[in-house]
Design an enzyme around this catalytic site. Structure first.
Site, PDB file in Angstrom:
ATOM      1  N   LYS A  65       0.810  -1.210   0.000  1.00  0.00           N
ATOM      2  CA  LYS A  65       0.000   0.000   0.000  1.00  0.00           C
ATOM      3  C   LYS A  65       0.855   1.278   0.000  1.00  0.00           C
ATOM      4  O   LYS A  65       0.684   2.148  -0.845  1.00  0.00           O
ATOM      5  CB  LYS A  65      -0.837  -0.076   1.266  1.00  0.00           C
ATOM      6  CG  LYS A  65      -1.831   0.966   1.488  1.00  0.00           C
ATOM      7  CD  LYS A  65      -2.688   0.499   2.658  1.00  0.00           C
ATOM      8  CE  LYS A  65      -1.824   0.243   3.892  1.00  0.00           C
ATOM      9  NZ  LYS A  65      -2.013   1.237   4.925  1.00  0.00           N
ATOM     10  N   THR A  66       1.772   1.355   0.944  1.00  0.00           N
ATOM     11  CA  THR A  66       2.624   2.538   1.044  1.00  0.00           C
ATOM     12  C   THR A  66       3.468   2.684  -0.210  1.00  0.00           C
ATOM     13  O   THR A  66       3.673   3.783  -0.719  1.00  0.00           O
ATOM     14  CB  THR A  66       3.542   2.433   2.275  1.00  0.00           C
ATOM     15  OG1 THR A  66       2.758   2.019   3.379  1.00  0.00           O
ATOM     16  CG2 THR A  66       4.178   3.768   2.581  1.00  0.00           C
ATOM     17  N   ASP A 252      -4.537   7.779   2.822  1.00  0.00           N
ATOM     18  CA  ASP A 252      -4.127   6.450   3.275  1.00  0.00           C
ATOM     19  C   ASP A 252      -5.078   5.987   4.383  1.00  0.00           C
ATOM     20  O   ASP A 252      -5.708   6.814   5.034  1.00  0.00           O
ATOM     21  CB  ASP A 252      -2.688   6.534   3.791  1.00  0.00           C
ATOM     22  CG  ASP A 252      -2.066   5.157   3.948  1.00  0.00           C
ATOM     23  OD1 ASP A 252      -2.675   4.172   3.483  1.00  0.00           O
ATOM     24  OD2 ASP A 252      -0.973   5.076   4.529  1.00  0.00           O
ATOM     25  N   GLU A 253      -5.168   4.690   4.605  1.00  0.00           N
ATOM     26  CA  GLU A 253      -6.031   4.130   5.657  1.00  0.00           C
ATOM     27  C   GLU A 253      -7.447   4.712   5.554  1.00  0.00           C
ATOM     28  O   GLU A 253      -8.044   5.137   6.543  1.00  0.00           O
ATOM     29  CB  GLU A 253      -5.451   4.417   7.054  1.00  0.00           C
ATOM     30  CG  GLU A 253      -4.018   3.994   7.249  1.00  0.00           C
ATOM     31  CD  GLU A 253      -3.845   2.490   7.462  1.00  0.00           C
ATOM     32  OE1 GLU A 253      -4.841   1.746   7.298  1.00  0.00           O
ATOM     33  OE2 GLU A 253      -2.725   2.067   7.763  1.00  0.00           O
ATOM     34  N   GLN A 283      -9.581  -3.983   7.592  1.00  0.00           N
ATOM     35  CA  GLN A 283      -8.730  -3.423   8.632  1.00  0.00           C
ATOM     36  C   GLN A 283      -9.345  -2.185   9.278  1.00  0.00           C
ATOM     37  O   GLN A 283      -8.645  -1.373   9.888  1.00  0.00           O
ATOM     38  CB  GLN A 283      -7.346  -3.076   8.066  1.00  0.00           C
ATOM     39  CG  GLN A 283      -6.564  -4.298   7.635  1.00  0.00           C
ATOM     40  CD  GLN A 283      -5.141  -3.966   7.255  1.00  0.00           C
ATOM     41  OE1 GLN A 283      -4.346  -3.556   8.083  1.00  0.00           O
ATOM     42  NE2 GLN A 283      -4.817  -4.126   5.991  1.00  0.00           N
ATOM     43  N   ARG A 650       0.211  -8.821  10.899  1.00  0.00           N
ATOM     44  CA  ARG A 650       1.449  -8.081  11.181  1.00  0.00           C
ATOM     45  C   ARG A 650       2.662  -8.997  11.068  1.00  0.00           C
ATOM     46  O   ARG A 650       3.799  -8.548  11.001  1.00  0.00           O
ATOM     47  CB  ARG A 650       1.446  -7.468  12.597  1.00  0.00           C
ATOM     48  CG  ARG A 650       0.367  -6.424  12.900  1.00  0.00           C
ATOM     49  CD  ARG A 650       0.306  -5.354  11.870  1.00  0.00           C
ATOM     50  NE  ARG A 650      -0.705  -5.694  10.873  1.00  0.00           N
ATOM     51  CZ  ARG A 650      -0.788  -5.115   9.694  1.00  0.00           C
ATOM     52  NH1 ARG A 650       0.071  -4.181   9.354  1.00  0.00           N
ATOM     53  NH2 ARG A 650      -1.713  -5.478   8.823  1.00  0.00           N
TER      54      ARG A 650
END
Length: 879
Positions: A65-66, A252-253, A283, A650
């Site tokens: 994603k980043t 983002d998010e 998420q 994670r």
DNA sequence: CACCTAGTACTTTTT
DNA sequence: GTACTAGGTG
């Protein structure tokens, strides 16, 4: 860390004149394409090169994603020729923004500095600092955190002579106010809609609170967003400037944005529609903060021309870990169907450990960490795949759970860092020093002044504070121009009625200090100002005389001084504003350093967006995780499940899950979490497989396998007698009450009554255990607190309503020794099976030598856990 | 009236 | 473990 930039700043003329890549020749352009797109997969490329119009990137956990956002920004600048200052990226934490900027810097160099990046809160704060006057906001507003907010409410409660507990608990009132604000309601609208007594009460506080913050020139976290939105809606000229400035927006998010944030983004994107949002509905874990999952689920409806790019290849975890994560989250109803895949097939099984109590659980975790990192520390050179400590994290649901783990790590000498809990900028001494700066910046910030009266103590107490506040009240009403500080000055000159000469004197010298600092402000740097604050306030002298604890606090103040140094190139006012904003908006994760050789302890929430080779998720019991507040609420339960999904994903290589059957205080035991049952069994490796805790019903509770079978068998956890996996043995509140009643009547019959202490520790018993219990024992020692009443106890036993009396003793009893055996000799070892004349069969949990005796804690099959004195209790060790 | 000490009640998650 | 409170002391 890089210098705090002002992301709302316009570029300097020199930067503006910098050549863009528009002029690139064909071959150079191909080279750029090659460099930016080569490391990406097909879907990622599509996300990066789709630059015009709305774009929704459904980025599963670990799908890069980043990387997509940074490469997209690089693409915009180097391939599309967009000026860097035309691009905005909104992130969830300041840390994420800094990291993104670093990565971008590596790719495109210095122009990365000109891309605007920050959190919703920090961006709004900057915009309001700069342009807030357009909607009537003062320039020097202060940002109020939860503590400041609570102080404001507590002030109201004091005025009204109401308790700060129960339905007027500040955090409760503030939570309700915040929720209403995020729903877009004003205090007036709240009052109109209030139906119940409590709603009316909250609405009245909301109105008062809003008025008071206005008087204090203060904005809370919600206000930052709300006013940020209002700025775009009600100041067209300003709004147009920002719309023209930022032509390409990234969020983002996105799954964690609330309605206000969504509207803010929509306002900014109104003109050009170049909006790229990246998120994962699986998420979404912040609905309690107002995050609205519909923002992501309905994106295509709100932006009909939107392109949607799903990223489903995971680059982080093994297939085993992904399968486990999918096993859990696929139990949720409202989600976009998708399944991650990875090229990293197989992978280690997921280790499960059922512990007896949190200490046992912590010990097991530490042991595994030692094994895994042994090769690193040099103890076992043949250890497979050594993991370095910064590749390890221990996750938990609540901050309070960190303690047992911390103790175990400390005694084992394993280095660790804790994220969250009490953070640096929330430490008392730091907040004290910051309060001085706040008072200097904003003379209306009453809360800051009230803090410095006591930092350090200077003879100004509660009475004086109340009188000052009362004196300020009419002064405000008479003319807006009068500040709290001016009232303070009058009081210092003895001009305020009711202030004693002694207090007036103390105020006078405080006022002198403040004025001396004011005079300094224009001529010194922020760091030098802080030095003067330490001296004038008396904080330095105070902590110098406070011994080792003072030393540590002083060290923290010096660290704060070091932080201030980064603003030395700015004017004092600008430095002050930026520094105060920094301290107020610093997030939990911002303290995380991935590079230091330490194990990380972190909540599941704060762990979002981070990754480690080896991850432990601890405290997997019903009532803790999933949290008790979610047990009877489908939506909240789904959020807990997403949180579990976040936790599992994670992990890159190794994942361990653990739980403790016995938990702290009297809220009963936890059965193994349903989430354990939702992971396919073949992925699991039960570490203590030969332990009864792994198997059927045990004395302590229902074992892992038995609980699993319960969930799988479709036992209802919402209806009927209780949670599947509820412990069958000791500690069910209901049982203990019953046992106590029996003991009571037995004692009444035998006439041998004693009055035990309410903490369950008998001072000097003359018998090996209580024989009966006095009527006094039936007196409540407390009442069920509101948070413990969820309709169902952690143990699965029905809990009583809030306020129900709690009778002593629900907890293990300690029977202190009176007679000596052979001093210094331990007779019982953990795990020994013992027989007691009254309590029957039990297992020794711990035993501890005291001066004259041995205290043995035993878990009895029928009577719960008790601690007995070995010299007195007639215990028979078996087998 | 301020300040200290000891005791008690309370713990979801956080920008 | 901490945040608050009550009660004693200066």
């Amino acid at each position: 860390m890089n210098l705090p930039l002002d992301p709302t700043d316009d570029p300097s003329p020199a930067q503006r004149a910098a050549p863009t890549q528009n002029t690139l020749g064909e071959s150079a352009r191909t080279a750029v394409e090659e460099r930016i797109l080569a490391p990406l997969n097909e879907a990622q490329r599509r996300a990066v090169t789709t630059t015009a119009g709305p774009l929704l990137v459904l980025a599963g956990a670990g799908s890069g994603k980043t990387r997509v956002i940074t490469h997209r920004i690089a693409w915009l600048i180097q391939h599309e020729g967009v000026a860097p200052w035309k691009i905005l990226a909104v992130t969830f934490t300041n840390k994420a923004a800094a990291e993104m900027r670093d990565r971008l810097h590596e790719m495109i160099g210095e122009s990365a500095r000109d891309v605007a990046m920050g959190t919703f809160h920090s961006l709004c704060a900057r915009m309001l600092r700069r342009d807030g006057e357009a909607i009537g906001l003062p320039k020097g507003f202060t940002i109020y955190d939860a503590d400041d907010q609570a102080r404001v409410i507590k002030g109201f409660l004091k005025e009204d002579d109401l308790p700060a507990t129960g339905e007027t608990k500040p955090s409760l009132i503030l939570g309700a106010i915040s929720r209403a604000k995020n729903d877009g309601l004003t205090a007036e609208q709240m009052e109109d809609r209030a139906i119940t007594h409590h709603e009316r009460l909250v609405a009245r506080f909301a109105r008062r609170y809003a008025a008071e913050l206005k008087r204090l020139d203060a904005l809370d976290f919600d206000d930052l967003l709300l006013e940020g939105l209002r700025l775009l809606q009600e100041a067209p000229a300003v709004a147009d400037r920002y719309r023209a400035k930022w032509e390409y927006l990234h969020v983002d998010e996105y799954q964690d944005t609330n309605r206000i944030q969504y509207n803010w983004v929509r306002e900014l994107a109104a003109k050009h529609g170049n909006l790229c949002v990246v998120g994962d509905d699986d998420q979404s874990i912040y609905s309690w903060r107002g995050a609205d999952i519909r923002n992501i689920l309905d994106f295509e409806r709100d932006w009909p021309t939107a392109e949607v790019v799903p990223l489903e290849q995971n680059y982080r975890s093994t297939q085993t870990i992904l399968d486990a994560a999918h096993g859990v989250v696929s139990n949720n109803q409202g989600r976009k169907k998708k399944k991650l895949w990875t090229e990293l097939e197989g992978g280690d099984q997921i280790t499960v450990y059922g512990a007896f109590d949190p200490e046992d659980e912590a010990a097991w975790i530490v042991r595994r960490i030692e094994e895994a990192s042994a090769a690193v520390t040099g103890r076992r050179a043949d250890a497979p795949e050594p993991v370095s400590l910064n590749g390890i994290a221990i996750l938990y649901r609540t901050n309070a759970q960190s303690r047992a783990i911390e103790v175990a790590l400390k005694s084992a000498g394993v280095a660790y860092q804790i994220i969250g809990g009490i953070r640096f900028y929330e430490r008392r001494e730091v907040k004290d020093a910051v309060a001085w700066l706040r008072a200097l910046r904003n003379p209306r910030d009453r809360i800051a002044f009230e803090r410095i009266y006591d930092a350090p103590p200077r003879g100004i107490g509660e009475k004086t504070i109340r009188r000052l506040a009362a004196a300020a009240q009419p002064a405000y009403a008479a003319t807006e121009a009068i500040t709290y500080e001016q009232v303070l000055y009058s009081a210092g000159r003895g001009e305020v009625a009711g202030i004693t000469p002694r207090a007036s004197n103390a105020l006078g010298s405080l006022v002198d200090s403040i004025q001396r600092l004011r005079d300094l402000m224009s001529s010194v740097t922020l760091g030098e100002l802080l030095d003067s604050v330490f001296r004038e306030s008396g904080l330095r002298a105070f902590y110098a005389s406070e011994g080792p604890e003072g030393e540590e606090r002083w060290a923290n103040l010096l660290e704060l001084r070091g932080d201030a140094e980064r603003y030395k190139d700015l004017s004092t006012i600008d430095a002050l504003d930026q520094f105060l904003e920094f301290t107020a908006l610093q997030s939990d994760q911002d303290g995380f350093d991935a590079d230091v050789e330490r194990v990380t302890l972190i909540t599941l929430h704060a762990a979002k967006g981070l990754e480690w080779s080896m991850v432990f998720i601890s405290g997997l019991t019903e009532g803790l995780f999933p949290h008790s507040r979610a047990l009877d609420d489908q939506e909240q339960m789904e959020e807990e499940r997403r949180l579990c999904y976040v936790g599992i994903t994670r992990a890159k290589r190794r994942l361990s899950l653990s739980y403790a059957l016995r938990r702290g205080w009297g809220d009963g035991d936890g059965a193994p979490s349903r989430f354990l049952a939702e992971i396919p069994e073949e992925l699991l490796d039960v570490a203590n497989d030969d332990d009864p805790r792994a198997d059927g019903e045990t004395r302590f509770g229902r074992g892992f396998r038995s609980a699993r079978a319960g969930f799988a068998g479709g036992e209802s956890w919402r209806e009927g007698s209780g949670t599947p996996g509820a412990p069958s043995g000791a500690f069910r509140p209901g049982r203990d009450l019953e046992a106590r009643r029996r003991a009571y009547s037995a004692g009444a019959r035998s006439g041998s009554l004693r009055v035990p202490d309410t903490d369950g520790i008998d001072e000097a018993p003359d018998d090996d255990e209580f024989i009966g219990e006095a009527p006094e024992l039936m007196q409540p020692v407390g009442r069920i607190p509101p948070w413990a009443a969820t309709g169902r106890g952690a143990a699965g036993a029905p809990t009583q309503a809030p306020g129900t009396p709690i009778l002593p003793p629900l907890r293990p009893r300690t029977v202190a020794p009176t007679r000596a055996r052979i001093p210094g000799e331990r007779y019982f070892r953990d795990g020994d099976r013992v027989l007691h004349a009254t309590f029957g069969e039990g297992i020794v949990v711990t035993s501890k030598l005291t001066r004259h005796d041995e205290e043995v804690t035993i878990a009895f099959a029928g009577s719960g856990v008790k601690t007995l004195a070995a010299s007195i209790a007639n215990l028979e060790v078996q087998g």
